[in-house]
Scaffold this motif. Structure first.
Motif, PDB file in Angstrom:
ATOM      1  N   THR A 231       0.816  -1.214   0.000  1.00 55.57           N
ATOM      2  CA  THR A 231       0.000   0.000   0.000  1.00 55.57           C
ATOM      3  C   THR A 231       0.851   1.266   0.000  1.00 55.57           C
ATOM      4  O   THR A 231       1.917   1.293   0.613  1.00 55.57           O
ATOM      5  N   VAL A 232       0.355   2.294  -0.664  1.00 55.56           N
ATOM      6  CA  VAL A 232       1.016   3.596  -0.625  1.00 55.56           C
ATOM      7  C   VAL A 232       0.029   4.621  -0.092  1.00 55.56           C
ATOM      8  O   VAL A 232      -1.092   4.737  -0.592  1.00 55.56           O
ATOM      9  N   SER A 233       0.441   5.317   0.935  1.00 58.48           N
ATOM     10  CA  SER A 233      -0.360   6.432   1.456  1.00 58.48           C
ATOM     11  C   SER A 233       0.507   7.660   1.297  1.00 58.48           C
ATOM     12  O   SER A 233       1.629   7.692   1.804  1.00 58.48           O
ATOM     13  N   MET A 234      -0.012   8.649   0.618  1.00 58.94           N
ATOM     14  CA  MET A 234       0.867   9.782   0.331  1.00 58.94           C
ATOM     15  C   MET A 234       0.067  11.056   0.134  1.00 58.94           C
ATOM     16  O   MET A 234      -0.950  11.057  -0.561  1.00 58.94           O
ATOM     17  N   HIS A 235       0.533  12.134   0.752  1.00 55.08           N
ATOM     18  CA  HIS A 235      -0.171  13.397   0.523  1.00 55.08           C
ATOM     19  C   HIS A 235       0.235  13.948  -0.841  1.00 55.08           C
ATOM     20  O   HIS A 235       1.316  13.653  -1.361  1.00 55.08           O
ATOM     21  N   GLU A 236      -0.672  14.730  -1.398  1.00 52.60           N
ATOM     22  CA  GLU A 236      -0.498  15.127  -2.795  1.00 52.60           C
ATOM     23  C   GLU A 236       0.728  16.013  -3.045  1.00 52.60           C
ATOM     24  O   GLU A 236       1.386  15.849  -4.080  1.00 52.60           O
ATOM     25  N   PRO A 237       1.057  16.940  -2.143  1.00 52.86           N
ATOM     26  CA  PRO A 237       2.281  17.712  -2.417  1.00 52.86           C
ATOM     27  C   PRO A 237       3.511  16.805  -2.559  1.00 52.86           C
ATOM     28  O   PRO A 237       4.342  17.013  -3.454  1.00 52.86           O
ATOM     29  N   LEU A 238       3.617  15.766  -1.735  1.00 59.48           N
ATOM     30  CA  LEU A 238       4.764  14.862  -1.837  1.00 59.48           C
ATOM     31  C   LEU A 238       4.730  14.109  -3.173  1.00 59.48           C
ATOM     32  O   LEU A 238       5.750  13.969  -3.866  1.00 59.48           O
ATOM     33  N   LEU A 239       3.547  13.662  -3.530  1.00 59.38           N
ATOM     34  CA  LEU A 239       3.385  12.954  -4.795  1.00 59.38           C
ATOM     35  C   LEU A 239       3.849  13.839  -5.953  1.00 59.38           C
ATOM     36  O   LEU A 239       4.581  13.404  -6.845  1.00 59.38           O
ATOM     37  N   ARG A 240       3.456  15.080  -5.893  1.00 59.11           N
ATOM     38  CA  ARG A 240       3.766  15.984  -7.003  1.00 59.11           C
ATOM     39  C   ARG A 240       5.209  16.492  -6.963  1.00 59.11           C
ATOM     40  O   ARG A 240       5.821  16.696  -8.005  1.00 59.11           O
ATOM     41  N   ASN A 241       5.732  16.701  -5.765  1.00 58.92           N
ATOM     42  CA  ASN A 241       7.089  17.270  -5.686  1.00 58.92           C
ATOM     43  C   ASN A 241       8.180  16.231  -5.876  1.00 58.92           C
ATOM     44  O   ASN A 241       9.268  16.549  -6.330  1.00 58.92           O
ATOM     45  N   VAL A 242       7.896  14.994  -5.513  1.00 64.66           N
ATOM     46  CA  VAL A 242       8.966  13.979  -5.529  1.00 64.66           C
ATOM     47  C   VAL A 242       8.712  12.844  -6.527  1.00 64.66           C
ATOM     48  O   VAL A 242       9.616  12.450  -7.256  1.00 64.66           O
TER      49      VAL A 242
END
Ligand code: BGC
Length: 757
Positions: A231-242
């Motif tokens: 599973t991946v749980s990730m906030h969107e800024p992290l998804l977009r920045n990294v």
């Protein structure tokens, strides 16, 4: 103050592009083959297709990579009926040609098939694993190796590769870290661009090119605990920045296809993820190629608990624009019924088919469906082997050296270890077509050198727990000047579904190294592995450590040249090297926290006084036993010479939003050999509307310096490079204070500061 970039500027850009395309289309002299003409061709073809033929285009039929059986009549009939659009792993040229002949000559519309393969780091000539290529910090290496892979594989009719893999990886327990570009979004984006350029070439219709596939969309590398498929749980800024930047780079470079990931993100599996596949990929990034699922990932939405059955899975995937289904057959079984029941529309199906046909047209398959008669495969061409050796040399990272390396050529060498002569294992993961018979091992290369060799394997494979070979290895060591220990991991210990919780040397390798150390002979540990290996228990026992990754076909000659000093080890770590798997995930561009770890207050577990008062020690973000630093930082790598950094100069103390900043430093080769240094520029945005990483790589330059030579390295930093996505999901460049470092890795460097007004 926050400066907002033009709102939704990507959409704006997409609209401008549309206007531009429209202008082109009404001005025929400008461009003979416009997108509009292509779309017209697609529409004309689709208008002639039956529903079954349309659904057929979405089917990617797999053969297992080991499948050696013939073509069944049933399969041929399916192709004849137009029920299959693409194949995976058809490696027999005659079979491939026959399938293509049936598709082109006997199927109703004569639509050519596209043949795919995982050509990940070479076809026959195998290059270092992608993590090793990333360690070269040289996009040209990625491009050249991708180009050669395309030339070799297209000779077998493969016009579509499932590469590059662009998953940012911050956890080396994950087996697929071997295939990844490492942990840094900037470096990964550069590599993405280079891979696409190499695989696809300048002219897509050139039959020696392959369509690239940016995979796995998205955030597959962030699987919890480094356990594959997790599973991946990730906030969107992290998804977009990294996690997004390398995919963005691949798509901007024209990657024709994208593969979804196995994982779910925030509860929604990637293959049914509307946000990822529609909002991000199509609407924002204006991707007009096709999206392929991963192997069975459409029907895996059932065990994920997102689709109730195969039919539901088909509906979910089709609605979000997943164009082609790999191996599972949910589309084939259910799209028709879903349409009849009104659960999906014909426009939904046509959209998938249009995207697939667009790629087939762009690749020129309608003109040139077969392997051209005059196309010589050029497998293992001397140029390819030379490129493989160069790539391996550039990928090798020298981690420690107590003046043992380079070796003196006439020394007597004890060559020991399970990977000194392991031609299959040095190829690494995803090398279906590489042949161990063509692989040159370190043992073979050293035997051909000036040195006298005492070879004793000691352990017959990396996980070997038998000590039966120890005595022979110790005897060989005693009769030699230097011990070269080739250890690490067999190829099978990294790659898909090959995550490890303990990433130290498997089997009895550490025990053997401890015994060898008792001989008092200098030990050079050469690691061949698919990931960083935890070595704190043996680091002090050895005199030099060289990370060779899985170096590929020419690993042996590359190692002989590097260890003998004919070449410098060229690599720098593209991923943080932990002391232990227990520290993971660990990455350099982390946040500071409210209680940053601090060496002045840190007390190691064994040094805590008995009966110590609970908060008498530094209450900071660290582990009592492992501390907080890695074994080796991101960007790290020694050379056979030394470099000094001095005199950091920033052109201004303050810059405006449109003003570039010039950053210079003087780098000197203070040793006595010519070598290349990779000079790295890092920036920290000190205060942000969301907290910012403690450092971020913004640029780097490889400079070659002769002994004693010094050069000024100049970076131009544009405020645009400081943008990020904040908690409001806006791309912003924020004014304020910034720190900047020019250095040899993410933990060192000359520090300066500037203000963005
Ligand atoms: C992998 C993909 C690969 C595909 C086809 C899957 O298991 O995740 O990366 O391209 O198989 O072999």
């Amino acid at each position: 103050m926050i400066q907002y970039l033009p709102h939704q500027h990507k959409n704006l850009f997409a609209s401008l592009s549309l206007i531009f395309c429209f202008l082109l289309s009404i001005h025929p002299q400008i461009n003979a083959q416009t997108d509009q003409e292509l779309n017209q061709k697609i529409k004309t073809l689709i208008a002639k297709m039956t529903l079954d033929e349309k659904i057929g285009q979405t089917a990617l039929r797999g053969r297992s990579s080991r499948d050696r059986g013939g073509l069944s009549e049933e399969l041929k009939q399916s192709v004849r009926n137009g029920e299959i659009g693409a194949f995976l792993n058809v490696m027999d040229k005659e079979m491939l040609t026959e399938l293509q002949r049936i598709a082109v000559e006997e199927s109703p519309q004569g639509i050519p098939l596209i043949f795919a393969r995982d050509v990940i780091h070479g076809f026959k000539t195998i290059f270092p694993i992608p993590l090793g290529i990333a360690a070269s910090w040289d996009p040209e290496v990625a491009k050249t190796t991708a180009r050669i892979s395309a030339v070799e594989a297209s000779g077998s009719g493969i016009r579509w590769t499932f590469a590059p893999m662009l998953d940012i990886a911050r956890d080396s327990r994950w087996g697929r870290v071997a295939e990844s570009p490492g942990e840094d979004p900037y470096l990964a984006a550069l590599l993405a661009k280079a891979y696409v350029a190499g695989f696809q070439g300048k002219d897509l219709t050139d039959p020696t090119n392959m369509a690239a596939c940016a995979k796995h969309f998205l955030a597959y590398g962030a699987a919890i605990g480094g356990r594959d498929y997790n599973t991946v749980s990730m906030h969107e800024p992290l998804l977009r920045n990294v996690y997004l930047p390398p995919f963005q780079a691949a798509i901007e470079s024209g990657a024709l296809t994208v593969m979804t990931a196995f994982n779910e993100i925030n509860g929604v599996p990637a293959s049914g993820n509307e946000f990822l596949l529609k909002d991000v990929l199509r609407d924002e990034m204006a991707f007009d190629g096709f999206v392929v699922s991963d192997w069975d990932s459409v029907t895996e939405m059932i065990p994920h608990g997102f689709a109730k059955d195969e039919k539901h899975a088909a509906a979910l995937a089709a609605k979000v624009g997943l164009d082609m289904e790999m191996t599972s057959r949910a589309y084939e079984h259910h799209l028709k019924t879903l349409l009849q029941e009104g659960k999906i529309t014909i426009e939904t199906i046509d959209f998938l088919v249009e995207n697939i046909l667009r790629v087939k047209f762009k690749l020129g398959l309608f003109q040139q469906a077969y392997i051209p008669k005059n196309q010589k495969a050029k497998l293992y061409h001397p140029d390819h082997l030379a490129a493989a050796k160069k790539a391996a040399i550039q990928s090798m990272v020298l981690l420690k050296n107590n003046n043992t390396l380079p070796l003196k050529e006439t020394q007597t060498l004890a060559i020991i270890g399970p990977l000194a002569d392991a031609p299959h294992d040095q190829l690494g993961t995803w090398t279906f077509d590489g042949e161990k018979e063509k692989t040159i091992t370190p043992l073979k290369s050293f035997k051909a050198s000036q040195a006298t060799i005492n070879y004793a394997q000691g352990l017959s494979y990396s996980r070997d727990t038998s000590t039966a070979g120890f005595a022979e290895a110790i005897a060989a060591a005693k009769n030699s000047d230097v011990i070269l220990f080739f250890g690490g991991e067999e190829a099978i210990l990294s790659g898909e579904a090959h995550s490890r919780a303990d990433i130290s040397l498997p089997g009895k390798q550490e025990a053997l190294l401890h015994e060898l150390a008792t001989t008092g002979k200098p030990i050079v540990l050469v690691i061949l592995a698919g990931r960083p290996i935890s070595i704190p228990r043996i680091l002090d026992k050895v005199d030099a450590v060289l990370m060779a990754w899985h170096p590929g076909t020419m690993g042996g000659p590359a190692l002989e040249e590097v260890l003998n000093g004919k070449a410098n080890p060229g690599g720098r770590l593209p991923i943080t090297w932990p002391k232990s798997g227990a520290q993971l995930p660990l990455f350099y561009n982390h946040k500071n926290t409210g209680r940053p770890a601090d060496s002045s207050s840190f007390v190691q577990l064994d040094n805590i006084p008995i009966g110590a008062w609970q908060s008498s020690l530094g209450n900071d973000s660290h582990y009592l036993d492992l501390g907080f630093t890695p074994q080796f930082p991101f960007g790290y790598g020694l050379s056979y010479t030394n470099f000094s950094y001095r005199n950091l100069r920033l052109s201004k103390k303050q810059i405006g939003l449109k003003e570039p900043l010039t950053i210079e430093a003087t780098i000197k080769n203070t040793g006595n050999r010519k070598a290349t240094e990779i000079v790295q520029l890092y920036v920290q945005d000190v205060v942000g509307s969301i907290t910012r990483p403690i450092r971020e790589l913004k640029a780097f330059q490889a400079i070659e310096l002769a002994a004693g030579e010094e050069k000024t390295v100049r970076f131009i930093l544009h405020p645009e490079q400081l943008k990020f996505v904040n908690h409001r999901l806006k791309e912003v460049i924020e004014s304020g204070d910034f720190n900047v470092w020019v250095g040899p890795n993410a933990a060192q460097g000359l520090k300066g500061a500037f203000e963005l007004k």
